[in-house]
Structures are given as C-alpha cells and as structure tokens.
Design an enzyme around this catalytic site. Structure first.
Site, PDB file in Angstrom:
ATOM      1  N   GLU A   1       0.834  -1.198   0.000  1.00 60.69           N
ATOM      2  CA  GLU A   1       0.000   0.000   0.000  1.00 60.69           C
ATOM      3  C   GLU A   1       0.870   1.250   0.000  1.00 60.69           C
ATOM      4  OE1 GLU A   1      -3.490   1.849   2.943  1.00 60.69           O
ATOM      5  OE2 GLU A   1      -2.212   0.196   3.609  1.00 60.69           O
TER       6      GLU A   1
ATOM      7  N   CYS B   1      -5.618  -2.964   2.345  1.00 60.69           N
ATOM      8  CA  CYS B   1      -5.437  -3.041   3.788  1.00 60.69           C
ATOM      9  C   CYS B   1      -6.745  -3.162   4.570  1.00 60.69           C
ATOM     10  CB  CYS B   1      -4.613  -1.854   4.273  1.00 60.69           C
ATOM     11  SG  CYS B   1      -3.832  -2.172   5.893  1.00 60.69           S
TER      12      CYS B   1
ATOM     13  N   LYS C   1      -8.984   2.962  -2.284  1.00 62.01           N
ATOM     14  CA  LYS C   1      -9.313   2.261  -1.045  1.00 62.01           C
ATOM     15  C   LYS C   1     -10.674   2.716  -0.542  1.00 62.01           C
ATOM     16  CE  LYS C   1      -7.195   1.426   3.541  1.00 62.01           C
ATOM     17  NZ  LYS C   1      -5.978   1.700   4.349  1.00 62.01           N
TER      18      LYS C   1
END
EC number: 6.3.5.1
Length: 684
Positions: free
Chosen positions: A54, A179, A123
């Site tokens: 990430e 994540c 994200k």
C-alpha cells in the site's frame, strides 16, 4: 497453440508473486526503482502477477506530506517509470500510490501491464482509530465521482468495483482491495469473488505489533477459504518511518484457506515470495458448491456494479516450467506428524462412533467379522473393539472368524490368530476348502477334477464362501456382518460382487483409502490405544504384502502371500493419488499425471523427511501414465459395484463413493474421454 505438458500454465496454474521493496519515505523514484527490480525478478521466474505494498511508491508513513504538490508530482513521475518498465516485463504489476482526483486525494492501487495503466482502484475503508489517521489525508472510494480519469496521457477506469481479466487465461480474473478493506465485517473482495474474481490482491502497509502477524494469517486464510479464491497479501517493510510504529514486511499467499507462501519477516532488503495458484481447483470448488451460486443470485445487485477490464499477458511458453508448490504424495494422509496423528484419531473415532450408532439403532449386540491377517480386516476389528468398549459390552461379543483357503499363507494365518487374541474377541477358525471344493464340483470347475486352473471363478468361489459363512453366522448369533473393504478397493472394483467382500450389513472402512488405513493401524499401535499390551502384531500386519490370497503359490513356500494385489491394479500410493484428484476435483488425466509427476519424479520431491514409515519410491512419467490408465479403466467400469454398496460413514473431505452421498454415476458409462485425454500425456 497448446502449451507444453511440462509447463504449469498448460494445466490452469498461474504463478503469482508478492514483493516487499525496501523503501525510502517520500522518495518515489527510489521506491519505483526497487519496485521495478522486484517486478523484473518476478517475471523472470514466470510470474504473471506481482503485487506490492500500500502506497509503496510514496511510502505509507508520509502523513501530511501526502498533501504536498512536490510529492504528488514525484509519485506520478515514479509511476511513469513503472509503466515504461512494464513494456519489457510480461506481468501485471499492482502498485500503491496517492492520487488526486476531482480535488480529493485517494489511497490507490494501480494496475500496470504492457506499457499501460489498466485501471486505478481507490481504497474504500479508511481507518481513523488507534495509530491510524488516514481520514486526515484521504477520501474513501465511496466519495469518488469520476469513473474514468486522465492519467499519464491515458483515459483509465477509476473505482473500487473493478475486476481485471487476463484475456488469454480465462480463469485468471483478479480484484484489488487495500489493507483495512479486509478488516471489515464484509470485505469488498467477498462481492468481487461472487462477480468472478479468482485471485484477490491486498495492498497493505500494516504496522506490526505483538500478535498481529497471526491475526493477518487468520484474516487472509479465512477470506481465501470463504471466497474459494487465492489471496495475495503484502505489507510495508524496511524503510518506513519508525517515528511511532514498526514494520515487518510480511507477505502471504493463500489458496482456498491453505497457506502456499510466506515471507520471512523483518528482512533488511527487498524480497519476493512466489506461489503457483491452481485456478481450475478454485473454479471447480465453486462449481461443485451450489451455495456459492446461491450467494451470487442473492447478491446480484452488488455483483452488477462491477465492471471488467480485460488485457492480455504474454504467458511463459517454455517447454519446461515446473511447479514450485508442494504436491503431497499422499493427499489423504497429512505429512506433518502431529497433524497425521490428529487425523488418525479423528478418522478412528468417526468410524467407532458410526458403528456404535448403527448397533444401538439396530438393537444388536454382536458383530461378526472375517479376519484375514491383512490390513483392512485388522483395522475393522480394532474399530469393532472400541465400539464394544463404548457400548459397555464385552469384546467377546465380537465374533471373529479366520477362514483359511487354498492360498492362505502361514504368515497371515498366524497374524489373524495373534490379532484376535490381542483384541480379546471370540475367535474361531473355519476351513473353507471343503465347501469350496463342493461348489467347484457342483459347477463343474476343472479344479475339482485335479487341474490347477486358478481363474476368477476359482478366486470368487473362495471370496463368496467366506461372505456366505459370515452372513449365516450373523443369523446364528443375532449379530451384524461388519464389512472391511476400503475406499481404494471400491474405486478400483477390487472386490467380489454380491456374495463376496463387496457385501456386509455395515462397512466401517468404505470411505477410508488404503494409504490411510496403514497409518491408522500403525497409529493405533504406536499410540497405545489398547493400553500397554504388546501391539507388535499390528506392525507386522502393516508390513505384510497386500494380497487377496486366493491363488496358491509354490507348495513348499507358504510363509508369505503368493499373490500381490498391487502387481495387478498398480501401487496403492499412486492409485490413491489418482482417486483423490479424480473424485475431489474432477481433473483430467493429463493434469493428474502432471501433478503426480511433480510429486513422485524423484526421491526428494514430496518426501517426508520426518516419516520413517513411508517408502522413498519414485515413478517415471511412463509409469504414472500406465497406472493412471489402469485406474481410469477400472474406476469407470466398476460403478455397478458401487451402485449397491452397504451403508458406511464418510470420514474425509476427499469424498466417498456411496451412491447416496458424494458420488452418483451411471453404472454403464464409458471411460473413452478420459482414456483419450490420457493419450496427450508424453512418456517422458
């Protein structure tokens, strides 16, 4: 043009990699260089997909530096370097970076392949608790307005609900989440899986604290298992800021709940892990599990929101590209000693519990069983003994009979006697030769006139006489006949149909393969399931040649079985391997041969260095092909025997052959298509 047989891509495998580059905080060009080096290494080893951490191009720990224009522009320059490098790298690269879109900053994963940006995935879930403050810098994908953006001179798809299809690999469709997206109750990848993704990629940074590594394993393993998918997980490593946090560079690759690869943590340098993912296995599990399809229908609205970006990749066309994953030689038997003991204990108790229930429900208190001195009847007797213990009945309620025939060896007869004494059952001997001779006379068989003709009739008369005696003895003693034949014998049709070892009132072994039976008997002996008594007889049985003992050998040598079952039907270790991949996954003979060759091609591949009881055998591809042919012919031509088998408990996820359970097939199907496919397998 078809791929070569010895190339993993010919069999619906795909090699994937997860890279953890050493990084520098807010130094995108350096980070791009490290990323490109790992990408080149991954592609050189045949990987078609390489995932990175990430925000890897900027580093995760930039905090408010993310809002600096200089850093944002440097990130774009770094991405351009990666895109340019991808022209010569035949793989899809998934890199993380901050990206400004519609006056907002997004934490993004970018898919790069073939000199182009194929898509950008922002994200969704931004943690803002404990040590995380992502909402301070970033916006969620849910807040995005644009579905396409201009990036490095291209119009590219933008949004969280994207799937990426490798056009020339139909089963290779991947999805990306970042994540925290995995740490929520319903991860985005759950819906992506229902929309068709077989490979899930997670670009994570994830600082390390005590216990977190184990929790990552749980999250990734469970998600891959629930989704019946491969899951690639990365996290940030050396170079991230340690102002308040620490980083371990953990990388994981799971497939349907099974760990395939894991990086060594806390490394100083950039590192890669690889795994060969079986896309066909994932697809077949989904096809077979009808509730997966039901979930697709239930969540049709969420699935419809996904769009697919398709692009081709250059698949490695090497003549030889072997698997880099372990293929267990014994798929029914765990290699790890602790897991193996646990498996044996569980299987044994399933069998015992099932027999206890059957005897309780039927109201009978006696079990009748034939004891040959071989593996299967030995284990069935052990199950009977424990069942009697559970029922608070004396073991003398087991009516055990050894029935020597024309070919019974002194070794197995002696083992049968010792075994019955060891268990403490009611033991008896019945010489079946007189009744067999009478039947041979009745039907006019040449043996009755003194000719040594040992045909199938001669063999089956003996098997039938034994079973006939057992059923009448069960009537006489008000008991039930306990079957002893195993899963391997059912698969190969290695049983005498009807009044023979094919039939019983209840068969405790019917879904236990031969390779596991031998470990069960050894486990009973070594774990002292019957106390501290000498259990050497059990080990002697394990080490006895597997034989039906129906054809006499030399008259002056009856110390050991004259017949060898495996010389006729092939080695059980190979045939159990073939059975597992035919029954559990429905693979083609060509793929089964490829897997078997990988597992058995030499003495070191797939062996168990901690297991002294497994023969260190090896099989050339021509031997594997030959025995696979035997298996395919016998398996499909013997279905009529399996269509009417007695009740028996299923013990393993590898399947059973009960027509009422796992395997329902026509008795008159042909084996032509399987044998034709087998012809595509080379001899070397």
């Amino acid at each position: 043009m078809p791929q070569p047989f010895h190339n993993l891509y010919s069999h619906d495998f795909v090699r994937v990699a997860v890279g953890v580059p050493r990084c520098r905080v807010a130094d995108p060009l350096y980070n791009a260089e490290q990323t490109i080096l790992l990408a080149e290494q991954g592609a050189a080893k045949g990987a078609l997909l390489v995932a990175f951490p990430e925000l890897g191009l900027s580093s995760y720990t930039c905090d408010d530096l993310f809002h600096q224009r200089a850093l944002q522009e440097a990130v774009l320059e770094a991405l351009a370097k990666v895109v340019e490098a991808s022209i010569r790298i035949p793989a899809a690269l998934v890199v993380g970076l901050p990206l400004r879109v519609d006056h907002r900053l997004f934490n993004c994963a970018v898919v790069v392949a073939g000199g182009r940006v194929q898509g950008v995935v922002p994200k969704i879930y931004l943690p803002n608790y404990n040590e995380f403050y992502e909402v301070r810098q970033f916006s969620s994908a849910d807040d995005a307005i644009s579905t396409e953006i201009e990036l490095l001179g291209q119009r590219v798809p933008f949004g969280a609900q994207q799937l990426f299809q490798v056009a020339n690999l139909p089963l290779m469709k991947f999805h990306i989440e970042t994540c925290e997206d995995l740490w929520v109750p319903i991860p985005p990848s759950s819906y992506a899986t229902l929309a068709g993704a077989t490979v899930l990629v997670n670009l994570s940074a994830s600082n390390i604290v005590v216990g977190k590594s184990d929790y990552r394993h749980q999250l990734v393993g469970q998600q891959s298992g629930r989704c019946m998918a491969a899951y690639l997980y990365s996290s940030a490593g050396r170079g991230e800021s340690t102002t308040d946090l620490a980083w371990d560079g953990q990388a994981l690759i799971y497939e349907n709940g099974e760990l395939l690869a894991e990086a060594e943590r806390f490394q100083d340098d950039s590192h890669l892990i690889f795994a060969d993912v079986d896309l066909e296995r994932l697809s077949r599990d989904r096809m077979r599990t009808n509730t997966f399809g039901q979930s697709m229908a239930r969540h049709a609205e969420q699935i419809a929101a996904f769009r697919t970006v398709s692009f081709a990749l250059e698949v490695p066309a090497r003549d030889v590209l072997p698997l880099q994953r372990k293929v267990a030689r014994y798929p029914y038997v765990p290699a790890n000693p602790q897991l193996r003991d646990k498996r044996c204990m569980e299987v044994y108790n399933i069998q015992v519990g099932a027999l206890v229930q059957r005897m309780s429900a039927s109201g009978v208190k006696k079990a009748v069983i034939g004891i040959s001195g071989g593996l299967d009847s030995t284990h069935a007797l052990l199950v009977c003994a424990k069942a009697m213990d559970h029922l608070k009945l004396p073991r003398t309620n087991i009516m055990a009979y050894t029935m020597p025939g024309f070919a019974t060896s002194s070794r197995t007869l002696e083992q049968a006697r010792r075994l019955m004494a060891f268990v403490g059952c009611t033991a008896a001997e019945i010489d079946i030769r007189p009744s067999c001779i009478q039947m041979l006379k009745d039907i006019g068989h040449p043996y009755a006139q003194g000719r040594e003709e040992y045909d199938v009739t001669f063999e089956n008369v003996q098997a039938g006489e034994r079973t006939s005696h057992l059923f009448r003895l069960a009537n006489h003693h008000n008991g039930i006949v306990i079957g002893t034949g195993d899963l391997s014998e059912l698969a190969l049709g290695w049983c005498t149909y009807g009044v023979g070892d094919h039939m019983s009132h209840y068969n405790v072994n019917a879904s236990v393969p031969k390779t596991l039976i031998s470990h069960l008997v050894r486990w009973v002996a070594e774990s002292r399931q019957f106390g501290d008594d000498d259990s050497q007889v059990l080990l002697d049985v394990v080490n006895t040649e597997i034989s039906p003992e129906l054809v006499p050998g030399k008259a002056n040598d009856d110390k050991a079985p004259a017949q060898s079952t495996q010389s006729v039907i092939g080695p059980y270790e190979l045939q159990d391997f073939n059975l597992y991949y035919t029954l559990r996954f429905g693979f083609t003979p060509a793929k089964i041969a490829f897997l078997a060759h990988h597992a058995w091609k030499d003495r070191t591949a797939g062996t168990w260095p901690d297991e002294a009881h497994v023969a260190r055998n090896e099989y050339a591809l021509k031997d594997i092909k030959h025995n696979l042919g035997i298996f395919m012919r016998r398996f499909f031509q013997s279905q009529f025997k399996r269509t009417c088998v007695p009740n028996a408990p299923k013990v393993g996820s590898g399947g059973s052959l009960s027509p009422r359970g796992d395997w329902r097939a026509p008795s008159d199907a042909e084996s032509v298509v399987w044998l034709e496919n087998l012809k595509t397998v080379p001899d070397a």
